[in-house]
Enzyme design. Structure first.
Site, short mmCIF file in Angstrom:
data_model
loop_
_atom_site.label_atom_id
_atom_site.label_comp_id
_atom_site.label_asym_id
_atom_site.label_seq_id
_atom_site.Cartn_x
_atom_site.Cartn_y
_atom_site.Cartn_z
N CYS A 210 0.83 -1.20 0.00
CA CYS A 210 0.00 0.00 0.00
C CYS A 210 0.86 1.25 0.00
O CYS A 210 1.78 1.39 0.81
CB CYS A 210 -0.91 -0.01 1.23
SG CYS A 210 -1.87 1.50 1.37
N CYS A 213 0.26 3.09 3.56
CA CYS A 213 0.64 2.54 4.87
C CYS A 213 1.61 1.37 4.75
O CYS A 213 2.00 0.79 5.77
CB CYS A 213 -0.60 2.13 5.64
SG CYS A 213 -1.38 0.65 4.99
N CYS A 232 -6.76 -2.05 0.67
CA CYS A 232 -5.82 -2.24 1.78
C CYS A 232 -6.63 -2.39 3.05
O CYS A 232 -7.40 -1.50 3.42
CB CYS A 232 -4.87 -1.05 1.88
SG CYS A 232 -3.81 -1.12 3.35
N CYS A 235 -5.37 0.44 6.05
CA CYS A 235 -5.68 1.87 6.10
C CYS A 235 -6.95 2.22 5.34
O CYS A 235 -7.41 3.36 5.36
CB CYS A 235 -4.51 2.70 5.56
SG CYS A 235 -4.32 2.62 3.77
N ASP A 363 19.85 -0.77 -20.68
CA ASP A 363 19.91 -1.90 -19.75
C ASP A 363 18.87 -2.92 -20.18
O ASP A 363 17.68 -2.64 -20.16
CB ASP A 363 19.58 -1.40 -18.34
CG ASP A 363 19.63 -2.51 -17.32
OD1 ASP A 363 20.00 -3.64 -17.67
OD2 ASP A 363 19.29 -2.24 -16.15
#
Lengths: 457, 252
Positions: A210, A213, A232, A235, A363
């Site tokens: 999250c 949180c 979540c 929270c 890369d």
């Protein structure tokens, strides 16, 4: 518009035209010169126009094209930038090209595909009326840095534009976090209502925890990667209810997707672009239509007409060999293309072209985050031949061996002519997975054989 | 009796920057090709680490958001102490980029803030404003030339009694100043070569595996010599390219 701005715009046009005559497109020089002459050039040129910004990691080009079709069908006079010109200098050059001192063309709208970092830069210069954010994923790290940089760039831009109407992907927890309690912008959320694929590639999630949180997200369902109906428990941060919602997939194959939409009205929509990622692009375009007060019926017709953008699941006939051009720029995008291929099995062959120039990302370790294992398992048999090419073809060969492909079918051919000879002779449906500069090179070689659309259309 | 190796992947849920999984795949491949049994366990957020169960620990690189979560997590679970014990007991570690930095004493941001790390090995890292990005090569005793990709703003400085993993041939390595790259302490191999270093450096892969086998089986340890043509070709391509002085082939 004052004289300085006019001169800056004129210079940009002049340099553009000179470069075009020299056979060089897609450079940043004209816009940079214009900005040197007048640092406020963008503010001056954009004055009085309705500005639509399309940003996000994946799907910008296609979404922009879809919105362009909607604007055109709605009879709106607009101009737009070429997909390669989505950073500040390219955007300046675009405005310089279309906006003249008396606005003699009568443009009322500018539709701008915009790189995320460029959105932050121009957000202090241009008053944005609509901002569409397709999604946020990890992109090439050597060019874009961490995913949090991307997110923060968009957040800053939105803060600078409190009056812009936002069209946001509700299923993307990163995108959704742009809106906080203090956000004043009007928001149209777009999203889904269930999974989109039977089989999916295994992907690393760019948002496991999250953003508020740092506890792990839960999902009622996922569509792909970190997209889906997230929440979540800790929270209470969760997906917003989509205003523009896909309610059902009716049919999906390699050429098109048909699905039901629940927005201001309910209707079925068929887009001639395959894959779940294009469904999200269509939802983004519909969200824009809703925000702009354009009828669902009109938007539906426009979307049904939109064809593939350059290299985005574009079909090309090379003699009797049908090619499916698939641009792959990052693991998220590549895994979506894999989802498309494994859900539509068909006797075919495949080319994979990997370059590592600046525009591809220098890369290439991201190829280890692409789920070639699932592709090998699901499609290893359907591919008669697998050709590897591009600057880093050898690294790709190693990756394919690790992924469990039958290496007897795999050939490294770095010479494009030799490769295309084989492919043209085969008359077999061919998927061409290619990074940005590889696509330019291969397309140029194909153009020597058959007539195809111009690059800079 | 069949020999076996147990690999512990530390925090793949948090540290999974670009292709780290390739290293696990490479170890598994070389072990299986050499008829050595192997297993991989993931230690994720909330898990308590029982270090004695494992022979090799792999820790990858992460983004700032996840590294922050991890710092807190390690202290809360006491897994930071477990990692130190495992290192001192001679367990084999491969630590990359952020995971490598984390084994050191601290990270000092360019504006002077200091974040304390595990402190298992005597080195520290100072944040720079400019990132060092690109293909690079360094030389390692017993594994020859290693080719990889570096992407870091931190500059790492080793304590006086700590050995580097290798000597830079081209590119920057630890700090771009003293030609050192990575760290080699007891059986810990730390490096900035992010993404998968092992697949295209088969000799380095074997060095790590043989270190773990030797620690576990002493004189009875089998010696892995596996390589294949694909790994060698991928390695040779980059070795030659760097030797010819080219980074990206050219700008587009």
């Amino acid at each position: 518009m004052d004289l300085k701005a006019n001169f800056a715009a004129f210079s940009s046009r002049l340099v553009s035209s000179a470069l075009r005559k020299m056979g060089r497109g897609g450079t940043n020089l004209p816009g940079r010169i214009a900005k040197k002459i007048d640092s406020k050039i963008l503010t001056k040129l954009s004055e009085g126009l309705t500005i639509i910004i399309v940003t996000g990691t994946n799907g910008k080009t296609t979404t922009t094209k879809m919105i362009g079709q909607i604007l055109e069908d709605a009879g709106i006079k607009f101009f737009t930038n070429k997909s390669g010109a989505n950073i500040q200098s390219g955007i300046i050059a675009t405005f310089a090209e279309y906006v003249s001192i008396k606005n003699k063309h009568g443009y009322t709208h500018a539709l701008i595909e915009c790189d995320e970092a460029a959105f932050r830069q121009i957000s202090t210069l241009i008053k944005t009326d609509y901002a569409v954010v397709t999604n946020i994923f990890r992109d090439q790290l050597d060019r874009f840095g961490e995913v949090s940089n991307t997110l923060n760039a968009i957040k800053t831009a939105v803060k600078n534009q409190p009056e812009a109407k936002l069209c946001l992907n509700a299923d993307c927890s990163l995108t959704s976090s742009i809106v906080t309690e203090s956000t004043k912008n009007e928001v149209i959320w777009f999203g889904t209502s269930g999974p989109l694929y039977k089989k999916t590639a295994n992907e690393l999630s760019d948002a496991t925890y999250c953003i508020n949180c740092q506890h792990p997200y839960k999902y009622h369902y996922k569509t792909f990667a970190h997209l889906g109906d997230f929440y979540c428990k800790e929270c209470g941060y969760k997906r917003q209810t989509p205003n523009v919602r896909l309610s059902k997939i009716i049919k999906a194959d390699l050429e098109s997707s048909t699905f039901a939409i629940d927005s201001t009205t309910k209707f079925d929509l068929k887009i001639n672009l395959p894959g779940a990622y294009n469904i999200y692009n269509a939802l983004a375009a519909l969200a824009f239509a809703r925000a702009a007060g354009i009828d669902d019926e009109l938007a539906k017709k426009s979307l049904e007409q939109t064809s593939a953008s350059f290299g985005r699941t574009e079909n090309i006939m090379m003699g009797n060999t049908p090619l499916k051009m698939l641009l792959v720029k990052n693991p998220a995008g590549f895994n979506q293309v894999i989802n498309l291929v494994i859900n539509n099995p068909k006797k075919s062959q495949a080319i994979f072209a990997l370059n590592d120039r600046i525009a591809d990302g220098t890369d290439i370790s991201w190829i280890w985050d692409v789920d070639f294992e699932t592709l090998a398992k699901e499609s290893g048999k359907q591919f008669e031949n697998i050709y590897l090419t591009g600057i880093r073809a050898n690294e790709l060969a190693m990756r394919f061996e690790y992924a469990g492909f039958d290496m007897k079918k795999v050939t490294v051919i770095k010479d494009y002519d030799e490769l295309l000879d084989l492919v043209q002779k085969s008359e077999l449906e061919t998927f061409v997975f290619q990074t940005y500069t590889a696509m330019f090179e291969i397309r140029r070689k194909i153009a020597e054989r058959v007539e195809i659309k111009e690059f800079y259309d | 009796m069949t020999k076996s190796i147990k690999i512990c992947h530390l925090y793949p849920d948090l540290l999974n920057l670009y292709g780290d999984l390739g290293n696990i795949k490479a170890m598994v491949k070389h072990l299986e090709a050499s008829n050595i049994k192997c297993s991989v366990d993931n230690i994720v957020l909330g898990d308590r680490l029982d270090w004695k169960k494992y022979d090799i620990f792999f820790v990858g690189g992460g983004q700032d958001f996840e590294q922050e979560i991890l710092s807190r997590e390690l202290k809360e679970t006491g897994n930071d102490e477990c990692i130190k014990e495992a290192i001192e007991a001679g367990k084999t570690f491969l630590a990359i980029c952020g995971g490598y930095q984390m084994l050191g004493r601290y990270y000092q941001t360019w504006d002077g803030k200091r974040l304390n790390y595990i402190g298992a090995i005597d080195f520290y890292t100072v944040g720079g404003k400019e990132r060092k990005i690109g293909n690079y090569a360094f030389n390692v005793d017993k594994a020859g030339e290693i080719v990889g990709f570096e992407n870091h703003s931190g500059r790492t400085y080793l304590g006086s009694k700590v050995e580097p993993l290798g000597t830079v041939i081209s590119g920057n390595g630890n700090n771009g100043e003293d030609k050192t790259e990575g760290v080699h302490y007891k059986n810990v191999f730390g490096t900035y070569s992010h993404g998968p270093i092992l697949p295209k450096n088969p000799l380095f892969n074997n060095l790590i595996l043989n270190t773990a086998l030797k620690t576990k089986y002493g004189d009875d340890a089998p010696v892995i010599k596996y390589t294949d043509e694909y790994e060698i070709k991928a390695h040779e391509y980059m070795e030659n390219r760097l030797a010819s002085g080219k980074q990206a082939s050219n700008n587009f």
